[in-house]
Design a protein around this motif. Structure first.
Motif, PDB file in Angstrom:
ATOM      1  N   LEU A  17       0.597  -1.324  -0.065  1.00  0.00           N
ATOM      2  CA  LEU A  17       0.344   0.078  -0.037  1.00  0.00           C
ATOM      3  C   LEU A  17       0.653   1.153  -0.085  1.00  0.00           C
ATOM      4  O   LEU A  17       1.928   1.026   0.778  1.00  0.00           O
ATOM      5  N   PRO A  18       0.454   2.429  -0.646  1.00  0.00           N
ATOM      6  CA  PRO A  18       1.330   3.619  -0.657  1.00  0.00           C
ATOM      7  C   PRO A  18       1.262   3.902   1.323  1.00  0.00           C
ATOM      8  O   PRO A  18       0.374   3.976   1.685  1.00  0.00           O
ATOM      9  N   THR A  19       2.512   4.335   1.130  1.00  0.00           N
ATOM     10  CA  THR A  19       3.240   4.523   2.480  1.00  0.00           C
ATOM     11  C   THR A  19       2.562   6.413   2.923  1.00  0.00           C
ATOM     12  O   THR A  19       2.069   6.403   4.570  1.00  0.00           O
ATOM     13  N   ASP A  20       2.313   6.835   2.396  1.00  0.00           N
ATOM     14  CA  ASP A  20       1.533   8.380   2.261  1.00  0.00           C
ATOM     15  C   ASP A  20      -0.401   7.254   2.818  1.00  0.00           C
ATOM     16  O   ASP A  20      -1.044   8.584   3.841  1.00  0.00           O
ATOM     17  N   VAL A  21      -1.043   6.582   2.429  1.00  0.00           N
ATOM     18  CA  VAL A  21      -2.225   6.689   2.350  1.00  0.00           C
ATOM     19  C   VAL A  21      -2.435   5.904   3.695  1.00  0.00           C
ATOM     20  O   VAL A  21      -2.968   5.949   4.538  1.00  0.00           O
ATOM     21  N   LYS A 248      -5.102  -6.055  -3.871  1.00  0.00           N
ATOM     22  CA  LYS A 248      -4.541  -5.629  -5.357  1.00  0.00           C
ATOM     23  C   LYS A 248      -3.885  -4.545  -5.370  1.00  0.00           C
ATOM     24  O   LYS A 248      -3.064  -3.865  -4.839  1.00  0.00           O
ATOM     25  N   ASN A 249      -4.804  -4.088  -5.956  1.00  0.00           N
ATOM     26  CA  ASN A 249      -4.616  -2.695  -6.719  1.00  0.00           C
ATOM     27  C   ASN A 249      -5.553  -1.270  -6.014  1.00  0.00           C
ATOM     28  O   ASN A 249      -4.535   0.029  -6.684  1.00  0.00           O
ATOM     29  N   MET A 250      -6.096  -1.655  -5.197  1.00  0.00           N
ATOM     30  CA  MET A 250      -6.911  -0.320  -4.689  1.00  0.00           C
ATOM     31  C   MET A 250      -6.930  -0.671  -2.985  1.00  0.00           C
ATOM     32  O   MET A 250      -7.700   0.652  -3.254  1.00  0.00           O
ATOM     33  N   GLY A 251      -6.355  -1.588  -2.517  1.00  0.00           N
ATOM     34  CA  GLY A 251      -7.180  -1.187  -0.644  1.00  0.00           C
ATOM     35  C   GLY A 251      -6.311  -2.418  -0.020  1.00  0.00           C
ATOM     36  O   GLY A 251      -5.503  -2.691  -0.643  1.00  0.00           O
ATOM     37  N   SER A 252      -7.071  -2.716   1.114  1.00  0.00           N
ATOM     38  CA  SER A 252      -6.482  -3.420   2.102  1.00  0.00           C
ATOM     39  C   SER A 252      -7.660  -4.804   1.707  1.00  0.00           C
ATOM     40  O   SER A 252      -8.985  -5.129   1.657  1.00  0.00           O
ATOM     41  N   GLN A 314      -8.864   6.703  -0.799  1.00  0.00           N
ATOM     42  CA  GLN A 314      -7.711   7.096  -0.057  1.00  0.00           C
ATOM     43  C   GLN A 314      -6.521   6.897  -1.479  1.00  0.00           C
ATOM     44  O   GLN A 314      -6.627   7.662  -2.091  1.00  0.00           O
ATOM     45  N   VAL A 315      -6.748   5.341  -1.766  1.00  0.00           N
ATOM     46  CA  VAL A 315      -5.464   4.934  -3.200  1.00  0.00           C
ATOM     47  C   VAL A 315      -5.920   5.774  -4.071  1.00  0.00           C
ATOM     48  O   VAL A 315      -5.919   6.424  -5.065  1.00  0.00           O
ATOM     49  N   LEU A 316      -7.689   5.406  -3.889  1.00  0.00           N
ATOM     50  CA  LEU A 316      -8.213   6.455  -5.049  1.00  0.00           C
ATOM     51  C   LEU A 316      -7.754   7.375  -5.632  1.00  0.00           C
ATOM     52  O   LEU A 316      -7.705   8.240  -6.656  1.00  0.00           O
ATOM     53  N   LYS A 317      -7.812   8.430  -4.766  1.00  0.00           N
ATOM     54  CA  LYS A 317      -7.775   9.964  -5.106  1.00  0.00           C
ATOM     55  C   LYS A 317      -6.502   9.888  -5.088  1.00  0.00           C
ATOM     56  O   LYS A 317      -5.895  10.897  -6.014  1.00  0.00           O
ATOM     57  N   LYS A 318      -5.564   8.945  -4.401  1.00  0.00           N
ATOM     58  CA  LYS A 318      -4.316   9.415  -4.832  1.00  0.00           C
ATOM     59  C   LYS A 318      -3.994   9.275  -6.247  1.00  0.00           C
ATOM     60  O   LYS A 318      -2.797   9.768  -6.841  1.00  0.00           O
ATOM     61  N   LEU A 320      -5.727   9.823  -8.799  1.00  0.00           N
ATOM     62  CA  LEU A 320      -6.151  10.986  -9.322  1.00  0.00           C
ATOM     63  C   LEU A 320      -5.946  11.921  -9.669  1.00  0.00           C
ATOM     64  O   LEU A 320      -5.691  12.612 -10.759  1.00  0.00           O
ATOM     65  N   ASN A 321      -5.102  11.881  -8.217  1.00  0.00           N
ATOM     66  CA  ASN A 321      -3.543  13.090  -8.027  1.00  0.00           C
ATOM     67  C   ASN A 321      -2.826  13.282  -8.625  1.00  0.00           C
ATOM     68  O   ASN A 321      -2.259  14.323  -9.419  1.00  0.00           O
ATOM     69  N   VAL A 322      -2.024  11.969  -9.480  1.00  0.00           N
ATOM     70  CA  VAL A 322      -1.583  11.066  -9.988  1.00  0.00           C
ATOM     71  C   VAL A 322      -1.449  12.013 -11.390  1.00  0.00           C
ATOM     72  O   VAL A 322      -0.318  12.529 -12.187  1.00  0.00           O
ATOM     73  N   PHE A 323      -3.075  11.436 -11.258  1.00  0.00           N
ATOM     74  CA  PHE A 323      -3.216  11.380 -13.067  1.00  0.00           C
ATOM     75  C   PHE A 323      -4.456  12.107 -13.377  1.00  0.00           C
ATOM     76  O   PHE A 323      -5.100  11.521 -13.454  1.00  0.00           O
ATOM     77  N   PRO A 324      -4.095  13.467 -12.531  1.00  0.00           N
ATOM     78  CA  PRO A 324      -5.078  14.428 -13.170  1.00  0.00           C
ATOM     79  C   PRO A 324      -6.053  14.488 -14.418  1.00  0.00           C
ATOM     80  O   PRO A 324      -7.524  14.287 -14.798  1.00  0.00           O
ATOM     81  N   GLU A 325      -5.915  13.986 -15.396  1.00  0.00           N
ATOM     82  CA  GLU A 325      -6.187  13.523 -16.705  1.00  0.00           C
ATOM     83  C   GLU A 325      -6.519  12.674 -17.384  1.00  0.00           C
ATOM     84  O   GLU A 325      -7.267  12.424 -18.026  1.00  0.00           O
ATOM     85  N   ASN A 326      -5.558  12.512 -17.991  1.00  0.00           N
ATOM     86  CA  ASN A 326      -5.668  10.678 -18.756  1.00  0.00           C
ATOM     87  C   ASN A 326      -6.054   9.727 -17.559  1.00  0.00           C
ATOM     88  O   ASN A 326      -6.006   8.619 -18.073  1.00  0.00           O
ATOM     89  N   LYS A 327      -6.045  10.104 -15.910  1.00  0.00           N
ATOM     90  CA  LYS A 327      -6.435   8.801 -14.723  1.00  0.00           C
ATOM     91  C   LYS A 327      -6.066   7.367 -14.954  1.00  0.00           C
ATOM     92  O   LYS A 327      -4.610   7.084 -15.632  1.00  0.00           O
ATOM     93  N   VAL A 328      -7.080   6.478 -15.908  1.00  0.00           N
ATOM     94  CA  VAL A 328      -6.385   4.869 -15.583  1.00  0.00           C
ATOM     95  C   VAL A 328      -4.998   4.481 -16.776  1.00  0.00           C
ATOM     96  O   VAL A 328      -4.350   4.035 -17.037  1.00  0.00           O
ATOM     97  N   ASP A 329      -5.462   5.720 -18.248  1.00  0.00           N
ATOM     98  CA  ASP A 329      -4.961   5.279 -18.803  1.00  0.00           C
ATOM     99  C   ASP A 329      -3.328   5.829 -18.831  1.00  0.00           C
ATOM    100  O   ASP A 329      -2.144   5.311 -19.448  1.00  0.00           O
TER     101      ASP A 329
END
Length: 431
Positions: A17-21, A248-252, A314-318, A320-329
């Motif tokens: 999991l992301p450390t900041d999350v 696996k990719n979204m949380g705990s 929180q993982v989703l928000k992170k 969306l912040n990392v990829f604000p324009e192209n999101k999942v792409d």
């Protein structure tokens, strides 16, 4: 004692999991929004809980571009629970549709106006001659789902539309050509696992064989995306339902997400009554596995783990912040880059490493390979794992059912970690 920053964890799940999350979750667990109570202590009936669920649903819909005619459910029971839930709910939806057809043939609009014995008799006849659940078995998890369906409703109602082992000398590692699939005419659902965690097999794209027919009608397609969700764009509109464990990719561990077409839920498609299902000899779902019930209660029919939903949110928000324009792409490009780095390192030393699945279906998420030096596989893999651990590369041991090495390249694995693993792969082979 290693620090968190010293470890690159490639475990198959629960995943890194992301450390900041985790840091924000730790604070929320102690005192959420200055309420004096931790998030795990607040009632699941509280407004705090409702807000957490609604925000997570909205962010997931934004990240994956989920159309408005889909509902998002948070459930429990993991992917294995969904092996059963999909059977219960999709068989029920099939009965509802078939009942409407029969009532139309009987010339009545309201079920209460119909001769009940005649209706039940016609439904039983349809079940015996038409009800099928199709399964594309391409790895260990789709095999488990197929076996569970047979256990719940009987093997006579399940159709093994393809078995990848028949195309690969009795082992998983390929996906048979779509022209060989034996799909039923109008199945209650066609089920497949988009990424097989154990066997390192991933569908490269949505199967053309499951697309709309000449009349534009789509089959009921259900996919398990537990290990590759959020890692690439998916054509959501091609699926009737998609489910995935969050761990696996979204949380705990603790929550499972279902994305389902609203046309399979009331008022469009209410589930048959338990009394009718019993008369038909079909299983009635436990209420916590009823999509209708969970949707009606906004995922809060029973005590859902709101803390786990919060982490997922929180993982989703992170992301969306990392990829604000192209999101999942944007994330897909990174996932592909990391997978290429690792696969290139393995391919550079074919005398030492053997990648397990066929190149056409290699998973980007679970990279499975064997290590052999001077004809010794077991000893070589033990040395590989020991050397990797010494470098802080952990979680690489393959699934107990198949052995070998497995590097799980989930979203939280950084490009730097992929490069560290690739460097070790190269140096180990050169020793």
């Amino acid at each position: 004692m290693p620090d968190r920053a010293d470890i690159s964890y490639f475990g198959a799940g629960p995943a890194l999991l992301p450390t900041d999350v985790l840091e924000s979750a730790a604070q929320a667990l102690l005192n959420y929004q200055s309420t004096g109570l931790g998030i795990a202590e607040h009632s699941h009936r509280s407004q705090y809980a409702a807000d957490i669920i609604n925000e997570a649903k909205a962010d997931l819909a934004t990240y994956l571009d989920i159309p408005d005619d889909y509902e998002i459910l948070f459930m429990q029971g993991g992917g294995s629970g969904e092996f059963s839930a999909t059977v219960y709910n999709l068989v029920g939806a099939w009965v509802t549709r078939k009942k409407a057809e029969i009532l139309k043939q009987m010339g009545v609009q309201d079920e209460k106006e119909a001769n009940q014995e005649e209706l039940v008799s016609a439904l039983k006849k349809a079940i015996d001659s038409e009800l099928k659940l199709d399964y594309l078995v391409t790895g260990s998890w789709s095999l488990k789902a197929y076996q569970e369906a047979g256990r719940l409703i009987g093997p006579e109602y399940t159709n093994l539309a393809t078995d990848a082992r028949k195309a690969n000398d009795g082992k998983f590692g390929k996906i048979p050509d779509e022209s060989t699939w034996s799909l039923s005419k109008s199945p209650a659902m066609v089920y497949y696992c988009d990424n097989e965690t154990v066997d390192g097999v991933e569908f490269p794209k949505f199967p053309a064989a499951l697309g709309p027919n000449s009349e534009g009608e789509r089959p009921i397609v259900v996919a398990d995306m537990s290990s590759n969700i959020l890692s690439r764009r998916i054509p959501v509109e091609n699926f009737s339902a998609v489910f995935f464990g969050a761990q696996k990719n979204m949380g705990s561990t603790g929550i499972t997400v279902v994305v389902i077409k609203k046309s399979l839920l009331p008022p469009a498609c209410p589930q048959p009554s338990p009394a009718l299902m019993r008369k038909l000899g079909l299983p009635v779902p436990p209420v916590i596995f009823s999509y209708e019930t969970i949707a009606k209660n906004n995922s809060l029919y029973n005590t859902l783990s709101i803390f786990d939903v919060y982490i997922a949110g929180q993982v989703l928000k992170k992301m969306l912040n990392v990829f604000p324009e192209n999101k999942v792409d944007g994330q897909e490009a990174v996932a592909n880059q990391k997978a290429k780095i690792i696969y290139d390192a393995l391919e550079a030393h074919p005398g030492v490493y053997r990648i397990v699945p066929d190149k056409s279906v290699r998973s980007r998420m679970n990279i499975c390979f064997r290590v052999t030096i001077d004809g010794d596989t077991d000893g070589s893999e033990a040395k590989f794992l020991k050397g990797a651990t010494a470098r802080g590369l952990t979680g690489l041991k393959g699934h107990r059912s198949v052995g070998g090495i497995r590097a799980s390249n989930y979203n939280t694995i950084s490009v730097s970690s992929a490069e560290k693993l690739a460097d070790f792969i190269k140096s180990f082979a050169q020793q």
